[in-house]
Design a protein around this motif. Sequence first.
Motif, PDB file in Angstrom:
ATOM      1  N   MET A  97       0.808  -1.120   0.107  1.00 38.73           N
ATOM      2  CA  MET A  97      -0.114  -0.021  -0.007  1.00 38.73           C
ATOM      3  C   MET A  97       0.865   1.377  -0.134  1.00 38.73           C
ATOM      4  SD  MET A  97      -3.101   0.924   2.393  1.00 38.73           S
ATOM      5  CE  MET A  97      -2.123   0.667   4.016  1.00 38.73           C
ATOM      6  N   ALA A  98       0.505   2.247  -0.835  1.00 44.38           N
ATOM      7  CA  ALA A  98       1.354   3.464  -1.025  1.00 44.38           C
ATOM      8  C   ALA A  98       1.095   4.363   0.315  1.00 44.38           C
ATOM      9  CB  ALA A  98       0.851   4.311  -2.054  1.00 44.38           C
ATOM     10  N   PRO A  99       2.152   4.810   0.663  1.00 44.33           N
ATOM     11  CA  PRO A  99       2.353   5.792   1.891  1.00 44.33           C
ATOM     12  C   PRO A  99       1.363   7.009   1.819  1.00 44.33           C
ATOM     13  CG  PRO A  99       4.423   5.792   1.016  1.00 44.33           C
ATOM     14  CD  PRO A  99       3.490   4.862   0.312  1.00 44.33           C
ATOM     15  N   GLN A 100       0.709   7.348   2.855  1.00 43.04           N
ATOM     16  CA  GLN A 100       0.011   8.486   3.044  1.00 43.04           C
ATOM     17  C   GLN A 100       0.875   9.738   2.625  1.00 43.04           C
ATOM     18  OE1 GLN A 100      -2.186   9.304   6.578  1.00 43.04           O
ATOM     19  NE2 GLN A 100      -2.962  11.227   5.856  1.00 43.04           N
ATOM     20  N   LEU A 101       0.396  10.684   1.966  1.00 44.94           N
ATOM     21  CA  LEU A 101       1.187  11.764   1.554  1.00 44.94           C
ATOM     22  C   LEU A 101       0.633  13.228   2.146  1.00 44.94           C
ATOM     23  CD1 LEU A 101       1.886  11.359  -2.135  1.00 44.94           C
ATOM     24  CD2 LEU A 101       3.507  10.676  -0.054  1.00 44.94           C
ATOM     25  N   LEU A 102       1.634  14.117   2.465  1.00 47.30           N
ATOM     26  CA  LEU A 102       1.129  15.527   3.024  1.00 47.30           C
ATOM     27  C   LEU A 102       0.362  16.248   1.935  1.00 47.30           C
ATOM     28  CD1 LEU A 102       3.844  16.709   5.205  1.00 47.30           C
ATOM     29  CD2 LEU A 102       1.687  15.949   6.024  1.00 47.30           C
ATOM     30  N   SER A 103      -0.945  16.192   1.720  1.00 48.18           N
ATOM     31  CA  SER A 103      -1.699  17.126   0.908  1.00 48.18           C
ATOM     32  C   SER A 103      -1.571  18.570   1.277  1.00 48.18           C
ATOM     33  CB  SER A 103      -3.080  16.804   0.777  1.00 48.18           C
ATOM     34  OG  SER A 103      -3.844  17.147   2.123  1.00 48.18           O
ATOM     35  N   SER A 104      -1.231  18.928   2.402  1.00 48.26           N
ATOM     36  CA  SER A 104      -1.063  20.344   2.879  1.00 48.26           C
ATOM     37  C   SER A 104      -0.115  20.560   3.962  1.00 48.26           C
ATOM     38  CB  SER A 104      -2.413  21.181   3.033  1.00 48.26           C
ATOM     39  OG  SER A 104      -3.151  20.565   4.281  1.00 48.26           O
ATOM     40  N   VAL A 105       0.436  21.741   3.732  1.00 47.14           N
ATOM     41  CA  VAL A 105       1.320  22.104   5.043  1.00 47.14           C
ATOM     42  C   VAL A 105       1.207  23.607   5.263  1.00 47.14           C
ATOM     43  CG1 VAL A 105       3.924  22.325   5.815  1.00 47.14           C
ATOM     44  CG2 VAL A 105       3.099  20.180   4.572  1.00 47.14           C
ATOM     45  N   ASN A 106       0.709  23.895   6.521  1.00 49.38           N
ATOM     46  CA  ASN A 106       0.240  25.331   6.782  1.00 49.38           C
ATOM     47  C   ASN A 106       0.731  25.634   8.003  1.00 49.38           C
ATOM     48  OD1 ASN A 106      -1.778  27.073   8.220  1.00 49.38           O
ATOM     49  ND2 ASN A 106      -2.335  27.728   5.985  1.00 49.38           N
ATOM     50  N   ILE A 107       1.195  27.174   7.861  1.00 45.62           N
ATOM     51  CA  ILE A 107       1.828  27.964   9.057  1.00 45.62           C
ATOM     52  C   ILE A 107       0.744  28.704   9.472  1.00 45.62           C
ATOM     53  CG2 ILE A 107       3.553  29.558   9.864  1.00 45.62           C
ATOM     54  CD1 ILE A 107       4.560  26.768   9.744  1.00 45.62           C
ATOM     55  N   THR A 108       0.266  29.102  10.690  1.00 46.47           N
ATOM     56  CA  THR A 108      -0.458  30.178  11.394  1.00 46.47           C
ATOM     57  C   THR A 108       0.224  30.576  12.290  1.00 46.47           C
ATOM     58  OG1 THR A 108      -2.612  29.067  10.622  1.00 46.47           O
ATOM     59  CG2 THR A 108      -2.732  30.773  12.154  1.00 46.47           C
ATOM     60  N   ILE A 109       0.507  32.101  12.529  1.00 47.61           N
ATOM     61  CA  ILE A 109       1.044  32.639  13.393  1.00 47.61           C
ATOM     62  C   ILE A 109       0.051  32.968  14.447  1.00 47.61           C
ATOM     63  CG2 ILE A 109       2.312  34.532  14.194  1.00 47.61           C
ATOM     64  CD1 ILE A 109       3.780  32.640  12.372  1.00 47.61           C
ATOM     65  N   LEU A 110       0.114  32.473  15.789  1.00 48.24           N
ATOM     66  CA  LEU A 110      -0.793  32.767  16.948  1.00 48.24           C
ATOM     67  C   LEU A 110      -0.076  33.908  17.603  1.00 48.24           C
ATOM     68  CD1 LEU A 110      -1.829  28.834  17.511  1.00 48.24           C
ATOM     69  CD2 LEU A 110      -3.080  30.721  16.496  1.00 48.24           C
ATOM     70  N   GLY A 111       1.115  33.840  17.767  1.00 46.97           N
ATOM     71  CA  GLY A 111       1.770  34.994  18.788  1.00 46.97           C
ATOM     72  C   GLY A 111       2.982  35.199  18.038  1.00 46.97           C
ATOM     73  N   SER A 112       3.425  36.724  17.931  1.00 47.98           N
ATOM     74  CA  SER A 112       4.672  36.967  17.239  1.00 47.98           C
ATOM     75  C   SER A 112       5.583  37.848  18.179  1.00 47.98           C
ATOM     76  CB  SER A 112       4.459  37.606  15.981  1.00 47.98           C
ATOM     77  OG  SER A 112       3.343  38.700  16.129  1.00 47.98           O
ATOM     78  N   ALA A 113       5.086  38.022  19.540  1.00 52.40           N
ATOM     79  CA  ALA A 113       5.783  39.121  20.340  1.00 52.40           C
ATOM     80  C   ALA A 113       6.914  38.377  21.130  1.00 52.40           C
ATOM     81  CB  ALA A 113       4.580  39.862  21.430  1.00 52.40           C
ATOM     82  N   ARG A 136       9.241  10.357  14.342  1.00 48.90           N
ATOM     83  CA  ARG A 136       9.110   9.600  12.963  1.00 48.90           C
ATOM     84  C   ARG A 136       8.092   8.923  12.556  1.00 48.90           C
ATOM     85  NH1 ARG A 136      13.424   9.584   9.271  1.00 48.90           N
ATOM     86  NH2 ARG A 136      13.177   8.240   7.511  1.00 48.90           N
ATOM     87  N   ASP A 137       7.371   9.063  11.403  1.00 52.77           N
ATOM     88  CA  ASP A 137       6.507   8.114  11.064  1.00 52.77           C
ATOM     89  C   ASP A 137       6.798   7.829   9.576  1.00 52.77           C
ATOM     90  OD1 ASP A 137       5.039  10.281   9.742  1.00 52.77           O
ATOM     91  OD2 ASP A 137       3.562  10.247  11.014  1.00 52.77           O
ATOM     92  N   GLU A 138       5.579   7.431   8.746  1.00 55.70           N
ATOM     93  CA  GLU A 138       6.030   7.163   7.302  1.00 55.70           C
ATOM     94  C   GLU A 138       5.868   8.428   6.436  1.00 55.70           C
ATOM     95  OE1 GLU A 138       1.501   6.469   8.111  1.00 55.70           O
ATOM     96  OE2 GLU A 138       3.507   6.067   8.766  1.00 55.70           O
ATOM     97  N   ILE A 139       5.571   9.538   7.127  1.00 58.59           N
ATOM     98  CA  ILE A 139       5.373  10.687   6.379  1.00 58.59           C
ATOM     99  C   ILE A 139       6.250  11.906   6.584  1.00 58.59           C
ATOM    100  CG2 ILE A 139       3.521  12.538   5.760  1.00 58.59           C
ATOM    101  CD1 ILE A 139       1.300  10.591   6.607  1.00 58.59           C
ATOM    102  N   VAL A 140       6.556  11.933   7.766  1.00 61.60           N
ATOM    103  CA  VAL A 140       7.506  13.195   8.483  1.00 61.60           C
ATOM    104  C   VAL A 140       8.343  12.717   9.505  1.00 61.60           C
ATOM    105  CG1 VAL A 140       5.636  14.104  10.049  1.00 61.60           C
ATOM    106  CG2 VAL A 140       7.226  15.617   8.911  1.00 61.60           C
ATOM    107  N   SER A 141       9.570  13.516   9.731  1.00 66.35           N
ATOM    108  CA  SER A 141      10.307  13.078  10.786  1.00 66.35           C
ATOM    109  C   SER A 141      10.699  14.584  11.520  1.00 66.35           C
ATOM    110  CB  SER A 141      11.606  12.559  10.474  1.00 66.35           C
ATOM    111  OG  SER A 141      12.462  13.306   9.817  1.00 66.35           O
ATOM    112  N   VAL A 142      10.873  14.588  12.752  1.00 70.62           N
ATOM    113  CA  VAL A 142      11.279  15.650  13.388  1.00 70.62           C
ATOM    114  C   VAL A 142      12.649  15.426  14.204  1.00 70.62           C
ATOM    115  CG1 VAL A 142      10.716  17.523  15.378  1.00 70.62           C
ATOM    116  CG2 VAL A 142       8.759  16.396  13.907  1.00 70.62           C
ATOM    117  N   SER A 143      13.616  16.441  14.025  1.00 70.07           N
ATOM    118  CA  SER A 143      14.721  16.452  14.647  1.00 70.07           C
ATOM    119  C   SER A 143      14.937  17.753  15.383  1.00 70.07           C
ATOM    120  CB  SER A 143      16.160  15.998  13.785  1.00 70.07           C
ATOM    121  OG  SER A 143      15.735  14.842  13.288  1.00 70.07           O
ATOM    122  N   ALA A 144      16.003  17.919  16.205  1.00 73.36           N
ATOM    123  CA  ALA A 144      16.201  18.950  17.117  1.00 73.36           C
ATOM    124  C   ALA A 144      17.728  19.022  17.428  1.00 73.36           C
ATOM    125  CB  ALA A 144      15.439  19.040  18.192  1.00 73.36           C
TER     126      ALA A 144
END
Length: 386
Positions: free
Chosen positions: A1-17, A181-189
């Motif tokens: 089965m093909a892995p799920q893909l990200l159809s959208s990646v969106n940034i919303t700023i909730l606070g910028s101070a 990490r999953d089949e769609i995205v990873s996070v490192s720091a």
Amino acid sequence: MAPQLLSSVNITILGSASAQPSSTRNHSALALRLNGDVWLFDCGEATQHRIQKSNVKMGKIKKIFITHTHGDHIFGLLPLMASCLDGSGGMMDYSKDARLQPDAREEIQPLEIYGPLGTRAFIRTGIVYSYTNLGAQYVVHELRLPTDPPEGDFTTLPMRWPEQPGRNIVQTNGIWKDIFRDEIVSVSAASIRHSVPCIGFVVDELPIPGKINPKDYVPHLKRTNTPMSVMKQLQQGMSVELADGTVLFGPPRRPGRKLAILGDTCDPSPIADLAADADLLVHEATNAHLPGIDPNTKPEDSNESVEARTRSRGHSTPQMAGAFGKRTRAKKLLLNHFSARYAGNDDVDEEARKIMEAIRELAMQEYDGPVVCARDFMSFDVELQS
């Protein structure tokens, strides 16, 4: 089965101070929407109020990443958790609260929180002494420095339901690799330099299917009476053997989107390699020297004195942000975490617009890509590069 893909990646700023909120900027918080899920980066005071006024859905929040434990980045976390996790208080007999029983709502995935040493203690202590009873589970993963205690919770308060055991993640060669990490995205720091321990996060969409040209495949499929449905397999980079023995190979996968979201910093060098070639770099730009534009500019100040003062407090100027964007070859730079004296209503106020445009131009002295100055409730998609 093909892995799920990200159809959208969106940034919303909730606070910028930075430091203090103003009438036009709230404390630090950024929402990253990946398909339907929401990940928060920092959670300053009144973040949940900002969410209620935005197009971000609180019930979709799955993960929260805390860059550091200064109040303007974490003071909104406990009330947000109470709202997200069905919190309550005030019962005379807590033993009768069905939500607090160990087998309650076990099937629901816990809210995951990632942060530096002390994040777990802050949450646990706040929940206990505010008598907050949460109705759903959460887990705290701490990103530990080599100088941090290797084990233990850094708190004398015991874990109680609905908190679940979290990981203490130790750096390897200065990096926290694949903290998620999953089949769609990873996070490192990685650590970045500030006045207190601080973290920058890098979100990587894993390689995605390459672009397919039907002209390269359709004639072969027709010639061998192969169903056109195999195009789906080829699109995923798979190989398909035809009836005559011909093997068709799908296009190689290509890099997905990459976002580097940094906390407060006067020197993010340790994350430079990890953040290289990001489609979006989020970098603070707390203070700027704006003679003739900002009426609060001190006559004795200069670019050098403002930078020195800003560095001494662990922060950056727009030029410093631009220089790091250039160094890491970022495709787009989002300036964030502005001093409260820089109004965030530059979409309707001419004086604010002039100030933010001047800040943007300072960053562009060092960086030749697109620069955007964050404004509360600003929302945009991060598109795949062609």
